[in-house]
Scaffold this motif. Structure first.
Motif, PDB file in Angstrom:
ATOM      1  N   ALA A 171       0.829  -1.206   0.000  1.00  0.00           N
ATOM      2  CA  ALA A 171       0.000   0.000   0.000  1.00  0.00           C
ATOM      3  C   ALA A 171       0.866   1.260   0.000  1.00  0.00           C
ATOM      4  CB  ALA A 171      -0.944  -0.009   1.209  1.00  0.00           C
ATOM      5  N   PHE A 172       1.956   1.239   0.778  1.00  0.00           N
ATOM      6  CA  PHE A 172       2.861   2.391   0.819  1.00  0.00           C
ATOM      7  C   PHE A 172       3.461   2.624  -0.567  1.00  0.00           C
ATOM      8  CE2 PHE A 172       6.922   4.477   1.416  1.00  0.00           C
ATOM      9  CZ  PHE A 172       6.616   5.493   2.307  1.00  0.00           C
ATOM     10  N   ASN A 173       3.955   1.552  -1.202  1.00  0.00           N
ATOM     11  CA  ASN A 173       4.562   1.685  -2.529  1.00  0.00           C
ATOM     12  C   ASN A 173       3.561   2.218  -3.546  1.00  0.00           C
ATOM     13  OD1 ASN A 173       7.126   0.847  -1.739  1.00  0.00           O
ATOM     14  ND2 ASN A 173       6.739  -1.290  -2.230  1.00  0.00           N
ATOM     15  N   ALA A 174       2.307   1.791  -3.457  1.00  0.00           N
ATOM     16  CA  ALA A 174       1.278   2.286  -4.378  1.00  0.00           C
ATOM     17  C   ALA A 174       1.051   3.782  -4.193  1.00  0.00           C
ATOM     18  CB  ALA A 174      -0.027   1.511  -4.172  1.00  0.00           C
TER      19      ALA A 174
ATOM     20  N   ASP B 145       4.462   7.822  -7.511  1.00  0.00           N
ATOM     21  CA  ASP B 145       4.798   9.040  -8.256  1.00  0.00           C
ATOM     22  C   ASP B 145       6.065   9.704  -7.742  1.00  0.00           C
ATOM     23  OD1 ASP B 145       2.577   8.666  -9.857  1.00  0.00           O
ATOM     24  OD2 ASP B 145       1.323  10.071  -8.742  1.00  0.00           O
ATOM     25  N   SER B 146       6.393   9.478  -6.478  1.00  0.00           N
ATOM     26  CA  SER B 146       7.605  10.095  -5.918  1.00  0.00           C
ATOM     27  C   SER B 146       8.863   9.362  -6.345  1.00  0.00           C
ATOM     28  CB  SER B 146       7.535  10.106  -4.383  1.00  0.00           C
ATOM     29  OG  SER B 146       7.760   8.791  -3.879  1.00  0.00           O
ATOM     30  N   GLY B 147       8.701   8.107  -6.778  1.00  0.00           N
ATOM     31  CA  GLY B 147       9.857   7.311  -7.162  1.00  0.00           C
ATOM     32  C   GLY B 147      10.563   6.667  -5.986  1.00  0.00           C
ATOM     33  N   ILE B 148      10.005   6.806  -4.783  1.00  0.00           N
ATOM     34  CA  ILE B 148      10.614   6.248  -3.578  1.00  0.00           C
ATOM     35  C   ILE B 148       9.838   5.002  -3.165  1.00  0.00           C
ATOM     36  CG2 ILE B 148      11.109   6.667  -1.129  1.00  0.00           C
ATOM     37  CD1 ILE B 148      12.880   8.269  -3.007  1.00  0.00           C
ATOM     38  N   THR B 149      10.558   3.910  -2.935  1.00  0.00           N
ATOM     39  CA  THR B 149       9.927   2.681  -2.471  1.00  0.00           C
ATOM     40  C   THR B 149       9.956   2.641  -0.943  1.00  0.00           C
ATOM     41  OG1 THR B 149      11.983   1.414  -2.411  1.00  0.00           O
ATOM     42  CG2 THR B 149      10.777   1.462  -4.523  1.00  0.00           C
ATOM     43  N   ALA B 150       9.213   1.692  -0.386  1.00  0.00           N
ATOM     44  CA  ALA B 150       9.198   1.533   1.069  1.00  0.00           C
ATOM     45  C   ALA B 150      10.600   1.238   1.601  1.00  0.00           C
ATOM     46  CB  ALA B 150       8.225   0.423   1.468  1.00  0.00           C
ATOM     47  N   LEU B 151      11.367   0.418   0.891  1.00  0.00           N
ATOM     48  CA  LEU B 151      12.717   0.097   1.338  1.00  0.00           C
ATOM     49  C   LEU B 151      13.629   1.319   1.279  1.00  0.00           C
ATOM     50  CD1 LEU B 151      14.653  -1.990   2.445  1.00  0.00           C
ATOM     51  CD2 LEU B 151      15.085  -2.761   0.099  1.00  0.00           C
ATOM     52  N   GLN B 152      13.499   2.117   0.231  1.00  0.00           N
ATOM     53  CA  GLN B 152      14.290   3.355   0.148  1.00  0.00           C
ATOM     54  C   GLN B 152      13.896   4.326   1.250  1.00  0.00           C
ATOM     55  OE1 GLN B 152      13.252   4.232  -3.920  1.00  0.00           O
ATOM     56  NE2 GLN B 152      15.314   3.725  -4.631  1.00  0.00           N
ATOM     57  N   TRP B 153      12.603   4.376   1.573  1.00  0.00           N
ATOM     58  CA  TRP B 153      12.146   5.242   2.658  1.00  0.00           C
ATOM     59  C   TRP B 153      12.738   4.770   3.981  1.00  0.00           C
ATOM     60  CZ3 TRP B 153       8.016   4.635   6.499  1.00  0.00           C
ATOM     61  CH2 TRP B 153       7.754   5.814   7.182  1.00  0.00           C
TER      62      TRP B 153
END
Length: 146
Positions: free
Chosen positions: A19-22, A26-34
């Protein structure tokens, strides 16, 4: 059939990440990168090896992630003054604005995930999951030192 706590925690984390990745696509940031950026905010100046351990990823995987974040202007690599082969990682100024936006998304998702729970129940859930994490962390630390 009753699910085990491990299955429920893992499946909930998977659904939360999806859900976070969805929401951040648009930001190009994944949950793991966050997660990487969040850990870096807490441990600015950390070397890549210890950060890979915190994130539980292989060093080469972390290196690629850091490369992408450096290219995006979110992370800076600086030479380690005590070891010329190593790099220390720092957040670039642009990352602060991104973190604020990601926090809002995470909070909105948390509110959605805990919908129907009272404030007391939310606090209990956090306390219980923190206790489970502490129990598992302590056991892992004991295994590593044995």
């Amino acid at each position: 059939m009753s699910e085990t706590i491990g299955f429920l925690l893992n499946d909930s984390a998977r659904l939360f990440r999806r859900a976070f990745n969805a929401r951040t696509r648009d930001s190009g940031i994944t949950a793991l990168q966050w997660r990487l950026i969040t850990y870096l905010k807490r441990h600015e100046g950390i070397r890549q090896g210890p950060l890979a351990e915190l994130l539980e990823v292989e060093p080469i995987t972390l290196s690629r992630m850091v490369d992408r974040l450096v290219e995006a202007g979110l992370v800076e690599r600086r030479a380690d003054p005590t070891d010329r082969r190593a790099w220390r990682l720092y957040l670039a100024p642009r990352a602060a604005d991104l973190l604020d936006g990601m926090r809002e998304i995470a909070q909105s998702l948390t509110d959605e995930a805990t919908e129907g729970l009272s404030t007391v129940e939310r606090e209990q859930l956090i306390a219980l999951v923190e206790r489970v994490r502490a129990n598992l962390s302590r056991r892992e630390c004991l295994k590593e030192t044995a």
